[in-house]
Scaffold this motif. Structure first.
Motif, short mmCIF file in Angstrom:
data_model
loop_
_atom_site.label_atom_id
_atom_site.label_comp_id
_atom_site.label_asym_id
_atom_site.label_seq_id
_atom_site.Cartn_x
_atom_site.Cartn_y
_atom_site.Cartn_z
N LEU A 41 0.84 -1.20 0.00
CA LEU A 41 0.00 0.00 0.00
C LEU A 41 0.88 1.25 0.00
O LEU A 41 1.67 1.47 0.90
CB LEU A 41 -0.92 0.00 1.22
CG LEU A 41 -1.92 1.17 1.29
CD1 LEU A 41 -2.89 1.13 0.12
CD2 LEU A 41 -2.68 1.14 2.60
N THR A 42 0.74 2.04 -1.06
CA THR A 42 1.48 3.30 -1.18
C THR A 42 0.45 4.43 -1.25
O THR A 42 -0.73 4.17 -1.53
CB THR A 42 2.30 3.30 -2.48
OG1 THR A 42 1.40 3.10 -3.58
CG2 THR A 42 3.37 2.22 -2.49
N PRO A 43 0.88 5.66 -1.02
CA PRO A 43 -0.07 6.77 -1.15
C PRO A 43 -0.70 6.81 -2.55
O PRO A 43 -1.87 7.12 -2.71
CB PRO A 43 0.79 8.01 -0.91
CG PRO A 43 1.91 7.52 -0.06
CD PRO A 43 2.18 6.12 -0.51
N ARG A 44 0.11 6.43 -3.56
CA ARG A 44 -0.39 6.45 -4.93
C ARG A 44 -1.50 5.40 -5.12
O ARG A 44 -2.54 5.68 -5.72
CB ARG A 44 0.77 6.17 -5.89
CG ARG A 44 0.34 6.27 -7.31
CD ARG A 44 1.50 6.13 -8.25
NE ARG A 44 0.95 5.90 -9.58
CZ ARG A 44 1.68 5.56 -10.60
NH1 ARG A 44 2.98 5.40 -10.48
NH2 ARG A 44 1.11 5.38 -11.77
N GLU A 92 -5.38 5.75 -6.30
CA GLU A 92 -5.90 5.12 -7.51
C GLU A 92 -6.96 4.06 -7.25
O GLU A 92 -7.74 3.74 -8.13
CB GLU A 92 -4.75 4.52 -8.33
CG GLU A 92 -3.90 5.60 -8.97
CD GLU A 92 -2.66 5.06 -9.68
OE1 GLU A 92 -2.47 3.82 -9.68
OE2 GLU A 92 -1.90 5.88 -10.20
N TYR A 93 -6.93 3.48 -6.05
CA TYR A 93 -7.89 2.41 -5.75
C TYR A 93 -8.81 2.85 -4.62
O TYR A 93 -8.41 3.62 -3.75
CB TYR A 93 -7.16 1.13 -5.33
CG TYR A 93 -6.46 0.44 -6.47
CD1 TYR A 93 -7.03 -0.66 -7.09
CD2 TYR A 93 -5.23 0.90 -6.92
CE1 TYR A 93 -6.40 -1.29 -8.14
CE2 TYR A 93 -4.58 0.27 -7.98
CZ TYR A 93 -5.17 -0.83 -8.58
OH TYR A 93 -4.53 -1.45 -9.62
N ALA A 127 -10.76 -6.00 -12.41
CA ALA A 127 -12.15 -5.74 -12.05
C ALA A 127 -12.23 -4.71 -10.94
O ALA A 127 -11.83 -4.97 -9.81
CB ALA A 127 -12.82 -7.03 -11.58
N GLY A 128 -12.73 -3.55 -11.27
CA GLY A 128 -12.99 -2.51 -10.28
C GLY A 128 -11.76 -2.11 -9.51
O GLY A 128 -11.07 -2.97 -8.99
N ASN A 129 -11.44 -0.85 -9.45
CA ASN A 129 -10.22 -0.44 -8.76
C ASN A 129 -10.45 -0.39 -7.26
O ASN A 129 -10.63 0.66 -6.67
CB ASN A 129 -9.77 0.93 -9.26
CG ASN A 129 -9.28 0.83 -10.69
OD1 ASN A 129 -8.91 -0.25 -11.15
ND2 ASN A 129 -9.31 1.93 -11.41
N VAL A 130 -10.44 -1.56 -6.64
CA VAL A 130 -10.71 -1.67 -5.20
C VAL A 130 -9.54 -2.37 -4.54
O VAL A 130 -8.95 -3.27 -5.12
CB VAL A 130 -12.00 -2.48 -4.96
CG1 VAL A 130 -12.26 -2.65 -3.47
CG2 VAL A 130 -13.19 -1.79 -5.62
#
Ligand SMILES: [Zn+2]
Ligand SMILES: [Zn+2]
Length: 252
Positions: free
Chosen positions: A183-186, A190-191, A214-217
């Protein structure tokens, strides 16, 4: 006259021994409290570390691990005044073994003893184990010439906890499942956080899981929508860990 003296004697006896008896019972109670807390701590440390060790093959760092253990111990033991984790090292090598995990917990248990000898005790538990990293410990170190060898560093995808095969990124086994990412700030921009597992409070630098197609989650570890996940690694690395090419996509 005689019976009066006897009564007085019993009263005196009770006056002396009853408090000692009560103190004795309380002291046993406090020892039980200390022992049960110490046992709880040891059990939770082993439990957490065994999960970490089982995932070691696909996990390069575990920066959030001490915090996780600390939070669990604090929650489970309310008699603890404070706790800190010490000397955490993840996947290090000593002269004979690699993939070692070590850490200790120092903590203080609050006591309110009837006799004010002390109001707390300080304890420390230490744990050392070896992560499941897919190598054998034959005691021989990797020679320097091997490190300089130019292996196949193309990227393949593996399921660190389920499969024995490595895949191309486009293989349907890979695209149908989540990918482990840091997990990055970017990534956070984006997700979107999953609405089921609510990973908003997962600290930066932890592993999260995303379905790229599928889906930016993004999901936290253990979210039930993320049953299996892949990680990327160099092909030679995958081969040396015992992974074989997938029959469907041919590997990489
Ligand atoms: Zn495949
Ligand atoms: Zn989720």
């Amino acid at each position: 006259m005689i019976s009066n003296t006897k009564k007085g004697y019993f009263t005196l006896e009770a006056a002396i021994f009853l408090p000692i008896f009560i103190i004795g019972i309380l002291t046993i109670g406090y020892f039980m409290k200390i022992y049960s807390t110490a046992e709880n701590v040891t059990f939770s440390m082993i439990d957490e570390t065994s999960h970490l060790a089982a995932q070691a093959c696909g996990r390069k760092s575990a920066v959030s691990f001490p915090e996780k253990v600390k939070a669990r111990l604090r929650e489970e033991n309310n008699s603890m005044e404070w706790i800190k984790t010490v000397n955490f090292r993840y996947l290090y090598s000593d002269s004979r073994k690699d993939g070692l995990i070590i850490f200790g917990c120092r903590y203080r248990i609050a006591l309110s003893l009837p006799v004010k000898l002390t109001d707390s005790v300080e304890l420390e538990s230490r744990l050392k184990c070896r992560g499941f990293i897919g190598t054998k410990t034959d005691g021989t170190a990797m020679p320097f010439s091997d490190m300089e060898k130019n292996g196949d560093s193309s990227i393949v995808w593996v399921f660190p906890m389920w499969g024995e095969k490595f895949h191309k990124e486009s293989c349907r086994f890979v695209t149908a499942n989540a990918v482990q990412k840091v997990l990055t700030p970017r990534l956070k921009r984006e997700y979107k956080p999953c609405e089921l597992c609510r990973p908003e409070d997962v600290p930066i630098g932890s592993y999260v899981y995303c379905f790229l197609r599928a889906g930016n989650v993004y999901h936290r570890q253990g979210c039930h929508t993320v049953e299996k996940y892949t990680i990327e690694m160099e092909k030679e690395d995958a081969l040396s860990k015992g992974y074989r090419p997938c029959k469907t996509c041919g590997g990489g």
